[in-house]
Design a protein around this motif. Structure first.
Motif, PDB file in Angstrom:
ATOM      1  N   ILE A 127       0.859  -1.180   0.000  1.00  0.00           N
ATOM      2  CA  ILE A 127       0.000   0.000   0.000  1.00  0.00           C
ATOM      3  C   ILE A 127       0.897   1.231   0.000  1.00  0.00           C
ATOM      4  O   ILE A 127       1.698   1.417   0.896  1.00  0.00           O
ATOM      5  CB  ILE A 127      -0.910   0.023   1.243  1.00  0.00           C
ATOM      6  N   THR A 128       0.794   2.033  -1.016  1.00  0.00           N
ATOM      7  CA  THR A 128       1.640   3.210  -1.140  1.00  0.00           C
ATOM      8  C   THR A 128       0.768   4.455  -1.243  1.00  0.00           C
ATOM      9  O   THR A 128      -0.030   4.575  -2.151  1.00  0.00           O
ATOM     10  CB  THR A 128       2.524   3.117  -2.396  1.00  0.00           C
ATOM     11  N   LEU A 129       0.908   5.338  -0.303  1.00  0.00           N
ATOM     12  CA  LEU A 129       0.169   6.596  -0.359  1.00  0.00           C
ATOM     13  C   LEU A 129       0.943   7.554  -1.258  1.00  0.00           C
ATOM     14  O   LEU A 129       2.100   7.852  -1.011  1.00  0.00           O
ATOM     15  CB  LEU A 129       0.015   7.192   1.047  1.00  0.00           C
ATOM     16  N   LEU A 130       0.323   8.023  -2.316  1.00  0.00           N
ATOM     17  CA  LEU A 130       0.966   8.915  -3.269  1.00  0.00           C
ATOM     18  C   LEU A 130       0.710  10.365  -2.904  1.00  0.00           C
ATOM     19  O   LEU A 130      -0.307  10.700  -2.307  1.00  0.00           O
ATOM     20  CB  LEU A 130       0.426   8.630  -4.681  1.00  0.00           C
ATOM     21  N   VAL A 131       1.616  11.220  -3.281  1.00  0.00           N
ATOM     22  CA  VAL A 131       1.448  12.652  -3.024  1.00  0.00           C
ATOM     23  C   VAL A 131       0.252  13.149  -3.816  1.00  0.00           C
ATOM     24  O   VAL A 131       0.177  12.980  -5.025  1.00  0.00           O
ATOM     25  CB  VAL A 131       2.712  13.427  -3.448  1.00  0.00           C
ATOM     26  N   ALA A 132      -0.687  13.775  -3.137  1.00  0.00           N
ATOM     27  CA  ALA A 132      -1.958  14.148  -3.769  1.00  0.00           C
ATOM     28  C   ALA A 132      -1.753  15.065  -4.967  1.00  0.00           C
ATOM     29  O   ALA A 132      -2.460  14.965  -5.964  1.00  0.00           O
ATOM     30  CB  ALA A 132      -2.868  14.823  -2.736  1.00  0.00           C
TER      31      ALA A 132
ATOM     32  N   GLN B 183     -12.155  15.159  -5.573  1.00  0.00           N
ATOM     33  CA  GLN B 183     -10.742  14.806  -5.641  1.00  0.00           C
ATOM     34  C   GLN B 183     -10.585  13.294  -5.696  1.00  0.00           C
ATOM     35  O   GLN B 183     -11.222  12.566  -4.928  1.00  0.00           O
ATOM     36  CB  GLN B 183     -10.002  15.355  -4.413  1.00  0.00           C
ATOM     37  N   MET B 184      -9.751  12.807  -6.618  1.00  0.00           N
ATOM     38  CA  MET B 184      -9.472  11.378  -6.743  1.00  0.00           C
ATOM     39  C   MET B 184      -7.993  11.164  -6.499  1.00  0.00           C
ATOM     40  O   MET B 184      -7.155  11.753  -7.183  1.00  0.00           O
ATOM     41  CB  MET B 184      -9.838  10.888  -8.145  1.00  0.00           C
ATOM     42  N   THR B 185      -7.642  10.335  -5.522  1.00  0.00           N
ATOM     43  CA  THR B 185      -6.256  10.061  -5.204  1.00  0.00           C
ATOM     44  C   THR B 185      -5.972   8.564  -5.283  1.00  0.00           C
ATOM     45  O   THR B 185      -6.544   7.795  -4.510  1.00  0.00           O
ATOM     46  CB  THR B 185      -5.910  10.559  -3.784  1.00  0.00           C
ATOM     47  N   PRO B 186      -5.125   8.106  -6.213  1.00  0.00           N
ATOM     48  CA  PRO B 186      -4.757   6.686  -6.237  1.00  0.00           C
ATOM     49  C   PRO B 186      -3.902   6.363  -5.025  1.00  0.00           C
ATOM     50  O   PRO B 186      -3.018   7.140  -4.654  1.00  0.00           O
ATOM     51  CB  PRO B 186      -3.956   6.549  -7.538  1.00  0.00           C
TER      52      PRO B 186
ATOM     53  N   THR C 202     -16.128  10.469   1.737  1.00  0.00           N
ATOM     54  CA  THR C 202     -15.027   9.786   1.071  1.00  0.00           C
ATOM     55  C   THR C 202     -15.418   8.369   0.710  1.00  0.00           C
ATOM     56  O   THR C 202     -16.025   7.663   1.522  1.00  0.00           O
ATOM     57  CB  THR C 202     -13.787   9.759   1.992  1.00  0.00           C
ATOM     58  N   LEU C 203     -15.080   7.964  -0.514  1.00  0.00           N
ATOM     59  CA  LEU C 203     -15.311   6.592  -0.961  1.00  0.00           C
ATOM     60  C   LEU C 203     -13.977   5.962  -1.340  1.00  0.00           C
ATOM     61  O   LEU C 203     -13.036   6.648  -1.735  1.00  0.00           O
ATOM     62  CB  LEU C 203     -16.241   6.551  -2.174  1.00  0.00           C
ATOM     63  N   GLU C 204     -13.921   4.657  -1.228  1.00  0.00           N
ATOM     64  CA  GLU C 204     -12.718   3.923  -1.595  1.00  0.00           C
ATOM     65  C   GLU C 204     -13.107   2.833  -2.595  1.00  0.00           C
ATOM     66  O   GLU C 204     -14.118   2.155  -2.441  1.00  0.00           O
ATOM     67  CB  GLU C 204     -12.083   3.299  -0.353  1.00  0.00           C
ATOM     68  N   THR C 205     -12.288   2.664  -3.628  1.00  0.00           N
ATOM     69  CA  THR C 205     -12.509   1.648  -4.646  1.00  0.00           C
ATOM     70  C   THR C 205     -11.260   0.781  -4.766  1.00  0.00           C
ATOM     71  O   THR C 205     -10.152   1.310  -4.840  1.00  0.00           O
ATOM     72  CB  THR C 205     -12.821   2.282  -6.012  1.00  0.00           C
TER      73      THR C 205
ATOM     74  N   TRP D 232      -5.249  -2.550  -7.691  1.00  0.00           N
ATOM     75  CA  TRP D 232      -5.293  -1.083  -7.675  1.00  0.00           C
ATOM     76  C   TRP D 232      -6.279  -0.615  -6.617  1.00  0.00           C
ATOM     77  O   TRP D 232      -7.267  -1.283  -6.335  1.00  0.00           O
ATOM     78  CB  TRP D 232      -5.735  -0.554  -9.049  1.00  0.00           C
ATOM     79  N   ALA D 233      -5.987   0.550  -6.027  1.00  0.00           N
ATOM     80  CA  ALA D 233      -6.911   1.155  -5.064  1.00  0.00           C
ATOM     81  C   ALA D 233      -6.875   2.661  -5.212  1.00  0.00           C
ATOM     82  O   ALA D 233      -5.834   3.250  -5.551  1.00  0.00           O
ATOM     83  CB  ALA D 233      -6.546   0.757  -3.635  1.00  0.00           C
ATOM     84  N   GLY D 234      -8.006   3.288  -4.976  1.00  0.00           N
ATOM     85  CA  GLY D 234      -8.084   4.745  -5.051  1.00  0.00           C
ATOM     86  C   GLY D 234      -9.110   5.293  -4.088  1.00  0.00           C
ATOM     87  O   GLY D 234     -10.069   4.606  -3.718  1.00  0.00           O
TER      88      GLY D 234
END
Length: 207
Positions: free
Chosen positions: A6-11, A26-29, A155-158, A170-172
């Protein structure tokens, strides 16, 4: 099974911002399995975890239409996995559908939080290891909010899973502020998810 990362990417490097009046999206992978990039899915099972069956149907059908346009066959859970309100799906029922329709992937979306000042807190990494582990975790957030006031944020998570290994591909995370309607909120989430999957070559290339 390959260890999930799990890698949190810079928004600022990985988000879509859509502004319309007082609303914002806002969508953040948050995760992409590198070995899966360039290996498009072809047949997926869509599960939206929400107790409102009308919302579930609209959401899943919206995903299905987008995937069909991208050349992906999609099965929606509301048609093959009907449940009564407050009832959780069993893993055996989901697995039976996957076997019957030969799904190579499972796409799961759920509501994470809803509040005027919601602070998003991701669950423990273990809940993401398999699609059913994530589904069971998601079930705790199955209530869909009624949009009746301003200055609200939810907030939703996919997550997209491979069915053979049950591993996360993949997750976002989608964050909506002051959405005008539920329908517009769903449309923005689905469109943003599709763009991310396409960017990572998880959808077939179309001419």
């Amino acid at each position: 099974m390959q260890k999930m990362r799990i890698t949190l990417l810079v928004a600022t490097l990985g988000c879509f911002l859509i502004a319309c009046g007082g609303s914002r999206f806002q969508m953040t992978p948050t995760h992409m399995e590198e070995v899966a990039a360039g290996k498009p899915i072809s047949n997926t099972l869509i599960i939206v975890v929400v107790d409102d069956q009308e919302i579930r149907s609209i959401f899943e059908n919206h995903f299905k239409k987008w995937l069909a346009a991208k050349g992906v066959e999609a099965i929606i859970s509301i048609e093959v996995l009907p449940v009564q309100k407050g009832t959780q799906l069993e893993k055996s029922a989901i697995a039976e559908v996957i076997d019957r329709y030969e799904n190579d992937s499972v796409l799961i979306t759920h509501l994470v939080g809803f509040d005027e000042a919601e602070v998003f807190s991701r669950g423990e990494p273990e809940v993401y290891r398999t699609y059913y582990g994530f589904y069971r975790y998601s079930w705790g957030y199955s209530r869909w909010p009624v949009i009746i006031s301003e200055n609200v944020q939810f907030t939703l998570e996919t997550c997209l899973y491979d069915t053979k290994s049950e591993s996360l591909l993949w997750a976002g995370e989608s964050q909506l502020t002051n959405p005008e309607t539920t329908g517009k909120a769903i449309g923005k989430v689905v469109e943003a998810v599709m763009k991310e999957l396409e960017k990572n070559e998880l959808l077939p290339k179309t001419s």
